[in-house]
Write a protein that holds these residues in place. Structure first.
Motif, mmCIF file in Angstrom:
data_model
loop_
_atom_site.group_PDB
_atom_site.id
_atom_site.type_symbol
_atom_site.label_atom_id
_atom_site.label_comp_id
_atom_site.label_asym_id
_atom_site.label_seq_id
_atom_site.Cartn_x
_atom_site.Cartn_y
_atom_site.Cartn_z
ATOM 1 N N ILE A 1 0.829 -1.209 0.000
ATOM 2 C CA ILE A 1 0.000 0.000 0.000
ATOM 3 C C ILE A 1 0.859 1.254 0.000
ATOM 4 C CG2 ILE A 1 -1.712 1.305 1.316
ATOM 5 C CD1 ILE A 1 -2.713 -1.410 2.355
ATOM 6 N N ASN A 2 1.952 1.247 0.729
ATOM 7 C CA ASN A 2 2.804 2.435 0.865
ATOM 8 C C ASN A 2 3.801 2.612 -0.270
ATOM 9 O OD1 ASN A 2 1.515 2.847 3.304
ATOM 10 N ND2 ASN A 2 3.079 1.751 4.457
ATOM 11 N N GLY A 3 3.916 1.648 -1.143
ATOM 12 C CA GLY A 3 4.848 1.742 -2.265
ATOM 13 C C GLY A 3 6.299 1.558 -1.878
ATOM 14 N N LYS A 4 6.548 0.834 -0.801
ATOM 15 C CA LYS A 4 7.925 0.654 -0.339
ATOM 16 C C LYS A 4 8.680 -0.386 -1.166
ATOM 17 C CE LYS A 4 7.187 2.177 4.346
ATOM 18 N NZ LYS A 4 7.252 1.871 5.758
ATOM 19 N N ARG A 5 8.008 -1.473 -1.536
ATOM 20 C CA ARG A 5 8.697 -2.512 -2.306
ATOM 21 C C ARG A 5 8.667 -2.227 -3.798
ATOM 22 N NH1 ARG A 5 6.228 -5.342 1.618
ATOM 23 N NH2 ARG A 5 4.403 -5.844 0.365
ATOM 24 N N TRP A 6 7.549 -1.707 -4.292
ATOM 25 C CA TRP A 6 7.386 -1.483 -5.720
ATOM 26 C C TRP A 6 7.434 0.005 -6.070
ATOM 27 C CZ3 TRP A 6 7.763 -5.691 -8.624
ATOM 28 C CH2 TRP A 6 7.452 -6.916 -8.048
ATOM 29 N N GLY A 7 7.829 0.844 -5.148
ATOM 30 C CA GLY A 7 7.869 2.285 -5.378
ATOM 31 C C GLY A 7 8.849 2.700 -6.464
ATOM 32 N N TRP A 8 9.858 1.919 -6.693
ATOM 33 C CA TRP A 8 10.853 2.242 -7.720
ATOM 34 C C TRP A 8 10.263 2.142 -9.121
ATOM 35 C CZ3 TRP A 8 11.976 -2.024 -10.800
ATOM 36 C CH2 TRP A 8 11.633 -3.272 -10.271
ATOM 37 N N MET A 9 9.069 1.558 -9.250
ATOM 38 C CA MET A 9 8.412 1.445 -10.555
ATOM 39 C C MET A 9 7.343 2.516 -10.750
ATOM 40 S SD MET A 9 7.884 -2.668 -10.842
ATOM 41 C CE MET A 9 6.954 -2.562 -12.342
ATOM 42 N N LYS A 10 7.259 3.460 -9.839
ATOM 43 C CA LYS A 10 6.183 4.442 -9.864
ATOM 44 C C LYS A 10 6.140 5.258 -11.156
ATOM 45 C CE LYS A 10 4.440 6.040 -5.670
ATOM 46 N NZ LYS A 10 4.596 6.727 -4.442
ATOM 47 N N SER A 11 7.267 5.617 -11.692
ATOM 48 C CA SER A 11 7.316 6.464 -12.884
ATOM 49 C C SER A 11 7.271 5.657 -14.187
ATOM 50 C CB SER A 11 8.572 7.326 -12.859
ATOM 51 O OG SER A 11 9.723 6.518 -12.911
ATOM 52 N N TRP A 12 7.165 4.341 -14.087
ATOM 53 C CA TRP A 12 7.134 3.501 -15.277
ATOM 54 C C TRP A 12 5.769 3.564 -15.945
ATOM 55 C CZ3 TRP A 12 9.895 -1.832 -14.605
ATOM 56 C CH2 TRP A 12 11.215 -1.623 -14.202
ATOM 57 N N THR A 13 5.746 3.363 -17.260
ATOM 58 C CA THR A 13 4.487 3.287 -17.987
ATOM 59 C C THR A 13 3.897 1.880 -17.833
ATOM 60 O OG1 THR A 13 5.530 2.553 -20.046
ATOM 61 C CG2 THR A 13 5.338 4.944 -19.692
ATOM 62 N N LYS A 14 2.650 1.726 -18.242
ATOM 63 C CA LYS A 14 2.010 0.403 -18.160
ATOM 64 C C LYS A 14 2.718 -0.599 -19.053
ATOM 65 C CE LYS A 14 -2.555 1.930 -16.844
ATOM 66 N NZ LYS A 14 -3.983 1.892 -17.117
ATOM 67 N N LEU A 15 3.215 -0.138 -20.193
ATOM 68 C CA LEU A 15 3.946 -1.024 -21.093
ATOM 69 C C LEU A 15 5.220 -1.533 -20.427
ATOM 70 C CD1 LEU A 15 4.343 -2.306 -23.893
ATOM 71 C CD2 LEU A 15 5.541 -0.216 -24.558
ATOM 72 N N LYS B 1 5.844 -1.797 -17.226
ATOM 73 C CA LYS B 1 5.471 -2.723 -16.146
ATOM 74 C C LYS B 1 5.054 -4.072 -16.714
ATOM 75 C CE LYS B 1 3.997 0.848 -12.943
ATOM 76 N NZ LYS B 1 2.865 1.468 -12.230
ATOM 77 N N GLY B 2 4.314 -4.055 -17.821
ATOM 78 C CA GLY B 2 3.910 -5.306 -18.459
ATOM 79 C C GLY B 2 5.095 -6.108 -18.946
ATOM 80 N N ILE B 3 6.069 -5.425 -19.543
ATOM 81 C CA ILE B 3 7.281 -6.096 -20.010
ATOM 82 C C ILE B 3 8.048 -6.686 -18.834
ATOM 83 C CG2 ILE B 3 9.550 -5.718 -21.070
ATOM 84 C CD1 ILE B 3 8.162 -3.683 -22.924
ATOM 85 N N PHE B 4 8.146 -5.933 -17.749
ATOM 86 C CA PHE B 4 8.854 -6.413 -16.563
ATOM 87 C C PHE B 4 8.210 -7.673 -16.007
ATOM 88 C CE2 PHE B 4 9.179 -6.563 -11.922
ATOM 89 C CZ PHE B 4 10.547 -6.662 -11.777
ATOM 90 N N PHE B 5 6.880 -7.652 -15.831
ATOM 91 C CA PHE B 5 6.197 -8.809 -15.259
ATOM 92 C C PHE B 5 6.201 -9.996 -16.221
ATOM 93 C CE2 PHE B 5 4.108 -5.567 -12.462
ATOM 94 C CZ PHE B 5 4.705 -6.011 -11.298
ATOM 95 N N SER B 6 6.173 -9.731 -17.514
ATOM 96 C CA SER B 6 6.274 -10.814 -18.487
ATOM 97 C C SER B 6 7.645 -11.472 -18.419
ATOM 98 C CB SER B 6 6.031 -10.285 -19.898
ATOM 99 O OG SER B 6 4.747 -9.752 -20.010
ATOM 100 N N CYS B 7 8.685 -10.670 -18.361
ATOM 101 C CA CYS B 7 10.041 -11.220 -18.236
ATOM 102 C C CYS B 7 10.207 -11.977 -16.924
ATOM 103 C CB CYS B 7 11.071 -10.107 -18.342
ATOM 104 S SG CYS B 7 11.188 -9.395 -19.988
ATOM 105 N N PHE B 8 9.590 -11.461 -15.872
ATOM 106 C CA PHE B 8 9.632 -12.139 -14.572
ATOM 107 C C PHE B 8 9.011 -13.522 -14.678
ATOM 108 C CE2 PHE B 8 7.859 -13.169 -10.416
ATOM 109 C CZ PHE B 8 8.965 -13.002 -9.605
ATOM 110 N N ALA B 9 7.885 -13.619 -15.373
ATOM 111 C CA ALA B 9 7.214 -14.905 -15.535
ATOM 112 C C ALA B 9 8.078 -15.864 -16.355
ATOM 113 C CB ALA B 9 5.858 -14.709 -16.193
#
Length: 62
Positions: free
Chosen positions: A23-37, A39-47
């Motif tokens: 909720i506070n953005g502590k773990r994923w806060g570094w992705m705050k300025s990223w676009t949806k594309l 983030k999608g690429i990141f999570f796809s590569c993670f998978a």
């Protein structure tokens, strides 16, 4: 079938952590300025990397 279940569990854990637990953005806060594309690429590569690690560690059992 086991691979699909594993993928579902890993993806569900990441999505729940991203949208609900962090909720506070502590773990994923570094992705705050990223676009949806981006983030999608990141999570796809993670998978993909998760699948490769799973297959690499379990190749002797196939």
């Amino acid at each position: 079938m086991e691979v699909i279940i594993l993928l579902f569990i890993v993806a569900l854990a990441v999505v729940v952590d991203f949208f609900w637990f962090d909720i506070n953005g502590k773990r994923w806060g570094w992705m705050k300025s990223w676009t949806k594309l981006q983030k999608g690429i990141f999570f796809s590569c993670f998978a993909v990397v998760s699948v490769l690690v799973y297959l690499g560690l379990g190749v002797e059992f196939f």
